[in-house]
Design a protein around this motif. Sequence first.
Motif: not given
Length: 80
Positions: A64-65, A68-72
């Motif tokens: 997931r990171a 989307d690097p901003k995803a928690p």
Amino acid sequence: VIENASVGMALEGWTCERLAKEFPEARMRLEYDWKRNPDDRNLQALGEGSWMDAAVAGVDARERAEQDPKAPPYAPFYWG
């Protein structure tokens, strides 16, 4: 954490602590936990309390990171 989802509703202003006190035997599950809980069973007791401070990465947090690097990276608990 969504802090205003109950605005105008009967549970408005209730905290995680109050929910745990009022419904200690209720069960919920950690999402994105397919390896330890492949059947999505509700294993976590709401009244147990340690879940409130838990920061557990989901099984696919790395993937997931990358998407989307901003995803928690942390998996939420689901009570429903």
